[in-house]
Design an enzyme around this catalytic site. Structure first.
Site: not given
Length: 227
Positions: A25, A31, A46, A49-51, A133, A221
């Protein structure tokens, strides 16, 4: 071009059509739908988002050329470089078979703010199948091998074809029927994570049962403790 990367790591793909597949990855920083700062979340396009895609992590960096970044990604294949502590034991015998199935997922943030034909070409030269992605707000380079689009309500949507459409569900203004006729090979609903994960999962299951074109995508994951 200089590339700013949050992190590069070796793991298994946890979502969608490629679930379970070994992959490097490459998470690009930045973003176009949220700054990544919590104080800005309420104003973001958004908001779920959890990143963490802000800045540079210990296994990221700034790379001055496509070649430099492609080499860093290549070093991580089969856990040979970078931080793969969350994957388990690293392989010490990179076989010819393994080298022939290299796979990199370019993600973010929004990777298409930085991912370009030069980097894709450099990765192809090193034997990688290259996936992205993306939120679909930028056109994907034609040379990509796998395009996964995850539309976000309220955002412009220009990438209307690809290999898989993975819709976080539910989104009030991004209903599945809005996307069902687009040119994708696979259609996934992924339950929105958060305090209502169980409720959202039940809703997604009900929708997939009633609309068999759609399949359920679970973030495996997270279930098994992979990065």
């Amino acid at each position: 071009m200089t590339y700013t990367v949050k992190e590069i790591f070796y793991t298994l793909q946890g979502e969608g059509a490629q679930t379970g597949r070994a992959a490097v990855f490459c998470r690009f920083s930045g973003c176009n739908l949220w700054s990544g700062r919590e104080e800005d979340r309420s104003r973001a396009v958004c908001q779920f988002c959890d990143t963490d895609f802000v800045g540079i992590g210990p296994d990221g960096g700034r790379f001055g050329s496509a070649t430099e970044l492609a080499e860093a990604i290549d070093r991580c294949w089969l856990g040979r470089g970078g931080d793969a502590a969350n994957v388990g034991a690293r392989s010490t015998n990179p076989s010819a078979d393994g080298a022939g199935h290299k796979y990199v997922v370019c993600t973010g943030g929004e990777p298409l703010l930085q991912l370009d034909e030069d980097l894709i070409d450099a990765l192809h030269q090193r034997g990688f199948e290259v996936a992205v992605e993306t939120n679909g707000t930028k056109p994907a380079p034609a040379s990509l091998d796998w395009v996964c689009v995850s539309p976000k309500a309220g955002a412009p949507f220009v990438q209307s074809s690809g290999n898989e459409l993975k819709l976080v569900y539910p989104q009030e203004n991004a209903l599945p029927e809005k996307f069902a006729q687009l040119n994708f090979d696979h259609f996934f609903l992924q339950p929105m994570d958060g305090p209502e994960t169980a409720l959202n999962t039940g809703r997604a299951i009900e929708y997939c049962l009633a609309h068999p074109k759609w399949r359920l995508s679970i973030q495996t994951h997270k279930l098994v403790g992979l990065r």
